[in-house]
Write a protein that holds these residues in place. Structure first.
Motif, mmCIF file in Angstrom:
data_model
loop_
_atom_site.group_PDB
_atom_site.id
_atom_site.type_symbol
_atom_site.label_atom_id
_atom_site.label_comp_id
_atom_site.label_asym_id
_atom_site.label_seq_id
_atom_site.Cartn_x
_atom_site.Cartn_y
_atom_site.Cartn_z
ATOM 1 N N THR A 108 -57.783 1.423 13.189
ATOM 2 C CA THR A 108 -56.859 2.322 13.876
ATOM 3 C C THR A 108 -55.499 2.333 13.198
ATOM 4 O O THR A 108 -55.121 1.382 12.505
ATOM 5 N N ASN A 109 -54.788 3.422 13.401
ATOM 6 C CA ASN A 109 -53.382 3.470 13.002
ATOM 7 C C ASN A 109 -52.634 4.345 13.985
ATOM 8 O O ASN A 109 -53.222 5.247 14.603
ATOM 9 N N TYR A 110 -51.354 4.057 14.144
ATOM 10 C CA TYR A 110 -50.523 4.716 15.146
ATOM 11 C C TYR A 110 -49.190 5.141 14.545
ATOM 12 O O TYR A 110 -48.657 4.502 13.642
ATOM 13 N N ALA A 111 -48.657 6.192 15.118
ATOM 14 C CA ALA A 111 -47.281 6.550 14.809
ATOM 15 C C ALA A 111 -46.372 5.453 15.360
ATOM 16 O O ALA A 111 -46.653 4.864 16.411
ATOM 17 N N ASP A 112 -45.278 5.196 14.650
ATOM 18 C CA ASP A 112 -44.356 4.147 15.091
ATOM 19 C C ASP A 112 -43.852 4.399 16.510
ATOM 20 O O ASP A 112 -43.639 3.467 17.279
ATOM 21 N N SER A 113 -43.692 5.657 16.854
ATOM 22 C CA SER A 113 -43.108 6.008 18.151
ATOM 23 C C SER A 113 -44.012 5.658 19.333
ATOM 24 O O SER A 113 -43.541 5.629 20.476
ATOM 25 N N VAL A 114 -45.298 5.418 19.075
ATOM 26 C CA VAL A 114 -46.224 5.143 20.184
ATOM 27 C C VAL A 114 -46.837 3.749 20.119
ATOM 28 O O VAL A 114 -47.574 3.363 21.026
ATOM 29 N N LYS A 115 -46.526 3.014 19.068
ATOM 30 C CA LYS A 115 -47.097 1.668 18.934
ATOM 31 C C LYS A 115 -46.725 0.806 20.139
ATOM 32 O O LYS A 115 -45.570 0.794 20.571
ATOM 33 N N GLY A 116 -47.708 0.113 20.661
ATOM 34 C CA GLY A 116 -47.486 -0.739 21.821
ATOM 35 C C GLY A 116 -47.604 -0.017 23.145
ATOM 36 O O GLY A 116 -47.639 -0.657 24.202
ATOM 37 N N ARG A 117 -47.657 1.304 23.116
ATOM 38 C CA ARG A 117 -47.770 2.088 24.353
ATOM 39 C C ARG A 117 -49.088 2.857 24.433
ATOM 40 O O ARG A 117 -49.647 3.027 25.514
ATOM 41 N N PHE A 118 -49.569 3.345 23.298
ATOM 42 C CA PHE A 118 -50.780 4.152 23.254
ATOM 43 C C PHE A 118 -51.900 3.342 22.605
ATOM 44 O O PHE A 118 -51.665 2.553 21.688
ATOM 45 N N THR A 119 -53.123 3.606 23.059
ATOM 46 C CA THR A 119 -54.294 2.960 22.477
ATOM 47 C C THR A 119 -55.391 3.998 22.264
ATOM 48 O O THR A 119 -55.759 4.717 23.206
ATOM 49 N N ILE A 120 -55.893 4.063 21.043
ATOM 50 C CA ILE A 120 -57.001 4.960 20.745
ATOM 51 C C ILE A 120 -58.291 4.147 20.712
ATOM 52 O O ILE A 120 -58.305 3.003 20.231
ATOM 53 N N SER A 121 -59.348 4.718 21.251
ATOM 54 C CA SER A 121 -60.646 4.036 21.257
ATOM 55 C C SER A 121 -61.745 5.080 21.170
ATOM 56 O O SER A 121 -61.492 6.275 21.337
ATOM 57 N N ARG A 122 -62.950 4.619 20.912
ATOM 58 C CA ARG A 122 -64.057 5.561 20.808
ATOM 59 C C ARG A 122 -65.304 4.970 21.447
ATOM 60 O O ARG A 122 -65.508 3.757 21.425
ATOM 61 N N ASP A 123 -66.115 5.841 22.013
ATOM 62 C CA ASP A 123 -67.418 5.477 22.566
ATOM 63 C C ASP A 123 -68.448 6.229 21.744
ATOM 64 O O ASP A 123 -68.642 7.437 21.953
ATOM 65 N N ASN A 124 -69.064 5.555 20.800
ATOM 66 C CA ASN A 124 -69.989 6.221 19.893
ATOM 67 C C ASN A 124 -71.205 6.781 20.631
ATOM 68 O O ASN A 124 -71.752 7.824 20.241
ATOM 69 N N ALA A 125 -71.620 6.110 21.680
ATOM 70 C CA ALA A 125 -72.792 6.583 22.429
ATOM 71 C C ALA A 125 -72.515 7.927 23.092
ATOM 72 O O ALA A 125 -73.430 8.736 23.286
ATOM 73 N N LYS A 126 -71.240 8.157 23.446
ATOM 74 C CA LYS A 126 -70.870 9.409 24.113
ATOM 75 C C LYS A 126 -70.197 10.383 23.159
ATOM 76 O O LYS A 126 -69.784 11.475 23.577
ATOM 77 N N ASN A 127 -70.042 9.979 21.888
ATOM 78 C CA ASN A 127 -69.349 10.830 20.905
ATOM 79 C C ASN A 127 -67.987 11.264 21.425
ATOM 80 O O ASN A 127 -67.598 12.438 21.314
ATOM 81 N N THR A 128 -67.286 10.316 22.006
ATOM 82 C CA THR A 128 -66.013 10.620 22.660
ATOM 83 C C THR A 128 -64.939 9.660 22.181
ATOM 84 O O THR A 128 -65.195 8.464 21.989
ATOM 85 N N VAL A 129 -63.758 10.208 21.974
ATOM 86 C CA VAL A 129 -62.577 9.434 21.613
ATOM 87 C C VAL A 129 -61.569 9.549 22.745
ATOM 88 O O VAL A 129 -61.429 10.619 23.343
ATOM 89 N N TYR A 130 -60.899 8.443 23.000
ATOM 90 C CA TYR A 130 -59.927 8.392 24.091
ATOM 91 C C TYR A 130 -58.549 8.043 23.552
ATOM 92 O O TYR A 130 -58.412 7.374 22.540
ATOM 93 N N LEU A 131 -57.536 8.496 24.268
ATOM 94 C CA LEU A 131 -56.169 8.076 23.992
ATOM 95 C C LEU A 131 -55.564 7.634 25.315
ATOM 96 O O LEU A 131 -55.283 8.470 26.174
ATOM 97 N N GLN A 132 -55.405 6.333 25.470
ATOM 98 C CA GLN A 132 -54.751 5.796 26.647
ATOM 99 C C GLN A 132 -53.262 5.749 26.388
ATOM 100 O O GLN A 132 -52.817 5.121 25.425
ATOM 101 N N MET A 133 -52.512 6.431 27.223
ATOM 102 C CA MET A 133 -51.067 6.543 27.028
ATOM 103 C C MET A 133 -50.364 5.885 28.209
ATOM 104 O O MET A 133 -50.503 6.342 29.353
ATOM 105 N N ASN A 134 -49.650 4.821 27.931
ATOM 106 C CA ASN A 134 -48.904 4.094 28.944
ATOM 107 C C ASN A 134 -47.408 4.182 28.674
ATOM 108 O O ASN A 134 -46.993 4.540 27.569
#
Length: 116
Positions: free
Chosen positions: A57-83
């Motif tokens: 993974t890689n993140y923009a500096d402005s979102v590091k520590g707040r956003f998390t990207i993840s993927r579920d290969n079984a569902k072919n879905t990518v998520y972005l959790q934004m806190n």
């Protein structure tokens, strides 16, 4: 052809959280990385976060520590959790699929609005 459908945008107060989802369909075997970009009014589209098929993974500096990207290969879905969302996170968020030997695929975009 790869088709991307985003969901999860909306209005949230500063400090709140949202989770974006991006479901991929079609020639998904051609995808080697997926990511989220955003574009605020008057600004260029910018990379927010990306994840490779291997899970790097890689993140923009402005979102590091707040956003998390993840993927579920079984569902072919990518998520972005934004806190800890901030008003400056307000933008249209686009899902992107980087493909081997083909043009990138883009979703239609989902609007995230963070009120102060």
């Amino acid at each position: 052809q790869v088709h991307l459908v985003e969901s999860g945008g909306g209005l949230v107060q500063a400090g709140g959280s949202l989770r974006l989802s991006c479901a991929a369909s079609g020639r998904i075997f051609s995808i080697n990385a997926m990511g989220w970009y955003r574009q605020a009014p008057g600004n260029q589209r910018e990379l927010v976060a990306a994840i490779t098929s291997g899970g790097s993974t890689n993140y923009a500096d402005s979102v590091k520590g707040r956003f998390t990207i993840s993927r579920d290969n079984a569902k072919n879905t990518v998520y972005l959790q934004m806190n800890s969302l901030k008003p400056e996170d307000t933008a249209v968020y686009y899902c992107n699929a980087r493909r081997v030997g083909a043009l990138d695929a883009w979703g239609q975009g989902t609007l995230v609005t963070v009120s102060s």
